[in-house]
Design a protein around this motif. Structure first.
Motif, PDB file in Angstrom:
ATOM      1  N   PHE A   1     -41.556  -2.245  44.323  1.00  0.00           N
ATOM      2  CA  PHE A   1     -42.597  -1.198  43.455  1.00  0.00           C
ATOM      3  C   PHE A   1     -41.692   0.241  43.494  1.00  0.00           C
ATOM      4  N   ALA A   2     -42.381   1.096  42.699  1.00  0.00           N
ATOM      5  CA  ALA A   2     -41.662   2.751  42.757  1.00  0.00           C
ATOM      6  C   ALA A   2     -43.077   3.916  42.962  1.00  0.00           C
ATOM      7  N   PHE A   3     -44.004   3.404  42.293  1.00  0.00           N
ATOM      8  CA  PHE A   3     -44.970   3.489  42.004  1.00  0.00           C
ATOM      9  C   PHE A   3     -46.594   3.184  42.994  1.00  0.00           C
ATOM     10  N   ALA A   4     -47.691   3.919  42.855  1.00  0.00           N
ATOM     11  CA  ALA A   4     -49.164   3.133  42.854  1.00  0.00           C
ATOM     12  C   ALA A   4     -50.118   4.608  43.011  1.00  0.00           C
ATOM     13  N   GLY A   5     -51.069   4.326  41.754  1.00  0.00           N
ATOM     14  CA  GLY A   5     -51.517   4.824  42.043  1.00  0.00           C
ATOM     15  C   GLY A   5     -53.341   4.744  41.176  1.00  0.00           C
ATOM     16  N   TYR A   6     -54.354   5.927  41.699  1.00  0.00           N
ATOM     17  CA  TYR A   6     -55.519   5.413  40.572  1.00  0.00           C
ATOM     18  C   TYR A   6     -55.836   7.081  39.862  1.00  0.00           C
ATOM     19  N   ARG A   7     -55.887   6.266  38.431  1.00  0.00           N
ATOM     20  CA  ARG A   7     -56.634   7.545  37.792  1.00  0.00           C
ATOM     21  C   ARG A   7     -58.060   7.140  36.956  1.00  0.00           C
TER      22      ARG A   7
END
Length: 583
Positions: free
Chosen positions: A107-113
């Motif tokens: 994984f390179a990125f994890a986020g919540y929008r």
């Protein structure tokens, strides 16, 4: 003469071999159809197994990449469930996102929008380095609950593959969990699949997600005749074709994420591959014909050895026996014939033995009857010669010239009958007699005797007799007729103006199948005695000549000329009458 009726032509019947082929063909036809059906089913099953095996190999080759994608999806789905408790504290949410990225090697990125407030939380060191792409994430339909795949997102200068999962709270869409995976991770996993395969991950719209060699030439491994959109629309499949590089390859298409991500495996053809070889297709088609040909050949050889060759042998025996080549076929044998044909051969040999025995007995009976008949003719001839000798003694004892002349005429008739029986006794064939030889003996004797007994002048006798045959029934009246006519010719033959006395006797075969006996003698110009007692008078000789001509079923013609006297008798030939009776 009526025409002989034409014999009916024998209808041409099919030979045993032809009938055998037809019968066996009908018998084998259901087996051939079943064989074709079963062979096709087996080939189809084999092709299906080959396709399944190729799909399974493709799934195994892309297993690592599939696990990366499924791991991202599972992590996103897990975060989407827990996001309601995390979004109250932005630091806690970011810490969780960072921990998810740190624990995963891919994984390179994890986020919540949040759709209302934008990016709420994300893994560390990403927000500061990320500019437009985070805000460029499109609006997600609140009614959609599907997993969205977004390729080639650049986060911090790294090409990534994004997975987005909608967050649903009490039935409402509240935001999106977003996990980015570096494309290099997928490319590296694909490059480790093997040397004989090229793998491509693509979306339904034809966009390539990852390849073994993610360069400008990444589409060179794709099939030349198909687009990625068409392959995605067709779903799970295998086929053989040419790549855009011109190589023949076996292709397999299989979904990784249902309806969203597919894998295309391009394999080097190995062995038979997924395409059935041409010779096997031909075998499936021509195997029944080969089976039919082999069956017909074996059956024909068997029937020929067991039946046909023995039947032909029997036929040759029959023809040979009919032509007289064999009198007895008792030693003839069939080679290893079946019992039924051997019984037939035994019956034929027994028949030939019976016929040969009957022919032998008939030949013996015929020979015995011929000997007896010759003996009868011999004894009759001897008796007639005895009578002639007795009459000769009586002639010598008689002083009257008239009595001597009459007795000599009777003696000549007796000698003519004796000549007939002598000829029959000496003849090799009693059914037919040579008329020329019979008449030559009789006439020569009568002319010599007559010449000596009459005036003593020398008579020139000329004969012209065709070699014709008559039956014994015609021999007696013909001999007696010739005797009477010859005696009259000798008696009334005279010296003509040239000073010669002659007699011409002829027996000719005519074109209409009749025979003509002609006796012509010379006459003196002033011979009154000849005119008073010729063949047209009422004497005994004339009556006998007419009677004998009637017995021959012929016609009598006489012609009295000044210098000669002619007598002609035309009668049918014996063989001509026999042929007409046969017709």
């Amino acid at each position: 003469m009526s025409a002989r009726p034409a014999l009916p032509r024998r209808a041409l019947k099919p030979r045993l071999a032809t009938q055998l082929i037809v019968v066996l063909s009908i018998a084998i036809l259901p087996l051939g159809l079943i064989s074709v059906y079963q062979t096709n089913k087996v080939l189809q099953e084999r092709q299906s197994l080959s396709e399944s095996a190729l799909l399974q190999r493709t799934q195994q080759a892309v297993g690592e990449s599939r696990e990366v994608i499924r791991s991202a999806i599972s992590s996103a789905e897990t975060l989407a469930v827990q996001i309601s408790a995390l979004q109250s504290s932005g630091d806690t949410c970011s810490a969780v996102m960072s921990e998810v990225v740190d624990r995963s090697e891919t994984f390179a990125f994890a986020g919540y929008r949040d759709n209302a407030r934008g990016l709420i939380c994300a893994s560390r060191d990403v927000i500061a380095n990320t500019e437009s792409p985070l805000d460029a994430l499109p609006e997600i339909d609140q009614r959609s609950e599907s997993v969205l795949m977004r390729p080639l997102e650049f986060l911090g200068g790294i090409a990534t593959f994004s997975v987005t999962v909608p967050v649903i709270d009490e039935g409402r869409f509240v935001g999106t969990v977003w996990i980015a995976v570096p494309v290099s991770a997928l490319n590296g996993a694909l490059s480790q699949a093997g040397e004989n395969v090229n793998l491509v991950l693509f979306k339904t719209d034809g966009d390539i997600i990852a390849t073994e060699d993610y360069t400008e030439n990444r589409r060179s491994v794709l099939p030349a005749d198909y687009s990625l959109q068409d392959l995605a629309a067709s779903g799970r499949q295998t086929f053989r074709g040419e790549s855009r590089e011109g190589e023949t390859r076996d292709f397999a298409v299989s979904p990784i994420v249902s309806g969203q991500v597919f894998v295309l495996g391009s394999w080097m053809p190995q062995g038979r591959g997924i395409q059935m070889p041409i010779f096997e297709q031909a075998l499936a088609l021509y195997f029944p014909f080969a089976m039919w040909a082999i069956t017909i050949g074996v059956a024909y050889v068997g029937v020929h050895r067991l039946v046909i060759r023995h039947v032909r042998r029997l036929r040759s025996w029959m023809r040979l026996y009919a032509s007289g080549g064999y009198d007895d076929l008792g030693d003839a044998r069939l080679d290893d014939a079946p019992e039924e044909l051997e019984v037939m051969a035994d019956a034929f040999r027994a028949m030939t033995r019976r016929l040969s025995e009957q022919d032998r007995r008939r030949e013996e009976d015929l020979q015995e009857k011929t000997v007896l008949l010759r003996e009868v003719h011999h004894r009759v001839k001897n008796n007639l010669q005895l009578i002639s000798s007795m009459m000769n003694m009586q002639i010598r004892a008689t002083n009257s010239a008239e009595a001597q002349r009459l007795l000599r005429r009777v003696q000549d008739r007796v000698m003519a009958l004796s000549a007939i029986h002598r000829y029959l006794y000496l003849a090799r064939k009693l059914s037919m007699l040579r008329a020329d030889k019979l008449l030559e003996d009789i006439i020569q004797q009568l002319v010599i005797v007559g010449t000596l007994d009459e005036s003593g002048q020398q008579i020139k006798v000329a004969t012209e007799l065709d070699p014709v045959e008559i039956n014994p029934d015609q021999s007696v009246p013909l001999s007696l007729l010739a005797t009477e006519a010859a005696m009259n010719a000798v008696k009334y033959c005279g010296v003509n103006a040239d000073g010669e006395a002659w007699i011409n006797i002829a027996l000719k075969s005519q074109d209409d199948g009749n025979l003509c006996l002609s006796i012509v003698n010379s006459r003196a110009s002033a011979d009154d005695d000849a005119a008073t007692d010729d063949a047209s008078s009422t004497g005994l000789g004339s009556r006998l000549i007419k009677s004998f001509a009637t017995q021959l079923n012929g016609t009598l013609e006489t012609e009295d000329l000044p210098d000669r006297f002619e007598l002609h008798v035309v009668f049918p030939m014996a063989w001509h009458e026999a042929r007409e009776d046969a017709v």
